[in-house]
Design an enzyme around this catalytic site. Structure first.
Site, mmCIF file in Angstrom:
data_model
loop_
_atom_site.group_PDB
_atom_site.id
_atom_site.type_symbol
_atom_site.label_atom_id
_atom_site.label_comp_id
_atom_site.label_asym_id
_atom_site.label_seq_id
_atom_site.Cartn_x
_atom_site.Cartn_y
_atom_site.Cartn_z
ATOM 1 N N GLU A 217 1.010 -1.207 0.056
ATOM 2 C CA GLU A 217 0.086 -0.050 0.034
ATOM 3 C C GLU A 217 0.973 1.402 0.081
ATOM 4 O O GLU A 217 2.053 1.160 0.387
ATOM 5 C CB GLU A 217 -0.796 -0.141 1.069
ATOM 6 C CG GLU A 217 -0.321 -0.292 2.602
ATOM 7 C CD GLU A 217 0.849 0.532 3.015
ATOM 8 O OE1 GLU A 217 0.789 1.630 2.641
ATOM 9 O OE2 GLU A 217 1.821 -0.201 3.481
ATOM 10 N N GLU B 77 4.655 -0.288 0.730
ATOM 11 C CA GLU B 77 4.750 -0.466 -0.653
ATOM 12 C C GLU B 77 4.605 -1.863 -1.062
ATOM 13 O O GLU B 77 4.899 -2.431 -1.983
ATOM 14 C CB GLU B 77 6.159 0.185 -1.284
ATOM 15 C CG GLU B 77 6.299 1.720 -0.930
ATOM 16 C CD GLU B 77 7.489 2.134 -1.713
ATOM 17 O OE1 GLU B 77 8.364 1.303 -2.442
ATOM 18 O OE2 GLU B 77 8.086 3.433 -1.511
#
Length: 339
Positions: free
Chosen positions: A175, A318
């Site tokens: 994310e 990420e």
């Protein structure tokens, strides 16, 4: 409950126990002491059960990174401004972020999703399933409507199905979103029934005063959104983020398609908690790629019954921890297929 969500939940089956037993027996026949490869053997058996195949073909992974902005950022809960979300999505699209390198090294397809970034990023390398231009500030009322939460969940389910149809066998989830550790903290506090101080950490690099300010914001969010029932979708809508909702759907969709789901850190952990509340059977499809330094992550993993494969003190997000765990899953599958 939305029909698409209900259908995905209904399609999540228990792991194939016969395939798991056959995989365990095959591992015992290898030229090595029984059980000597430890967690790799358990990982191989779990994957066999997920895929329903005692001799599964090589792993075909994808890394899905969902991005969105958060109203929480208005209260200064991050060391970085909200504009950084869009900047990072552009960096993902250009191949210049850490997750781009790690996905490539893991032999995984990288799928970047705009679930609700405030500044729309126009790039063929970014999949747009925007629910809105960022959530509202949950410290003052619901972050999103229930309909928006269901829309984001449905988008995640659809993405997982699309990847499965294209031959992907495992998804690693990540994310990006300034303010999303605050959203994750609020979800952890609510779903686990614990004080915000136990789940709030430095996120992108807050000092002690910053962490205390984050605790105060989460406390206000919980007070501003009294939840009368135990519906996980209502909790997600009140306190979460568009990317967390999308990842919740991706977990459920992946499990319904018998894909392995490799989790990243604290924020993805919030999505996993929501997904597990909606569909307890989905827990069997989860693999904890990493342990985040955020204090709430261990609590979430304990709730989910998961042990992380890695503990590298990562706090980038990420999907970096999930991507780093993919070679371990690939190795487990390769060992199982070794003649």
């Amino acid at each position: 409950m939305d029909d698409e969500l209900r259908l995905a939940i209904q399609r999540i089956a228990p792991l194939d126990e016969a395939a798991m037993r056959a995989a365990e027996q095959e591992l015992d026949r290898k030229t090595k002491p029984r059980g000597s490869l430890g967690r790799l053997e358990r990982l191989a058996a779990q994957y066999a059960g997920i895929r329903g195949d005692a001799a599964p073909p090589p792993l075909v992974p994808a890394v899905l990174v969902a991005a969105a902005d958060h109203g929480y950022a208005e209260d200064g809960v991050s060391a970085y401004p909200a504009e950084v979300t869009a900047q990072m999505v552009k960096t993902f699209a250009a191949g210049g972020a850490a997750i781009c390198v790690l996905a490539r090294e893991a032999g995984a397809r990288l799928v970047v999703i705009d679930a609700g970034v405030r500044e729309k990023v126009d790039s063929p390398a970014v999949r747009s399933v925007r629910v809105g231009g960022g959530t509202a500030n949950a410290a003052r009322g619901p972050a999103m409507s229930r309909e928006q939460a269901l829309q984001a969940i449905a988008a995640g389910i659809g993405l997982a199905r699309e990847l499965a149809a294209d031959g992907i066998t495992a998804v690693a989830l990540g994310e990006m979103g300034i303010g999303n550790t605050t959203a994750a903290s609020a979800l952890h506090a609510s779903l686990l029934g614990i004080e915000p101080a136990r789940v709030c950490g430095p996120g992108t690099g807050l000092d002690a005063d910053g962490v205390q300010a984050k605790v105060s914001v989460v406390e206000r969010a919980l007070a501003a959104n009294p939840l009368s029932g135990d519906d996980p979708v209502d909790t997600l809508a009140a306190l979460g983020g568009f990317e967390i909702a999308l990842l919740t759907g991706a977990i459920l969709g992946a499990a319904s398609e018998r894909l392995a789901v490799v989790l990243d850190g604290f924020i993805v952990g919030a999505a996993a908690l929501v997904a597990a509340r909606l569909a307890p059977e989905a827990r069997a499809y989860l693999i904890a790629g990493t342990l985040s330094p955020e204090p709430g992550h261990r609590l979430a993993l304990d709730e989910l019954g998961l042990d992380p494969l890695l503990a590298l003190e990562l706090r980038l997000g990420e999907g970096t921890g999930a991507a780093l765990a993919l070679p371990l899953l690939r190795a487990a599958v390769a060992i199982l297929s070794l003649a």
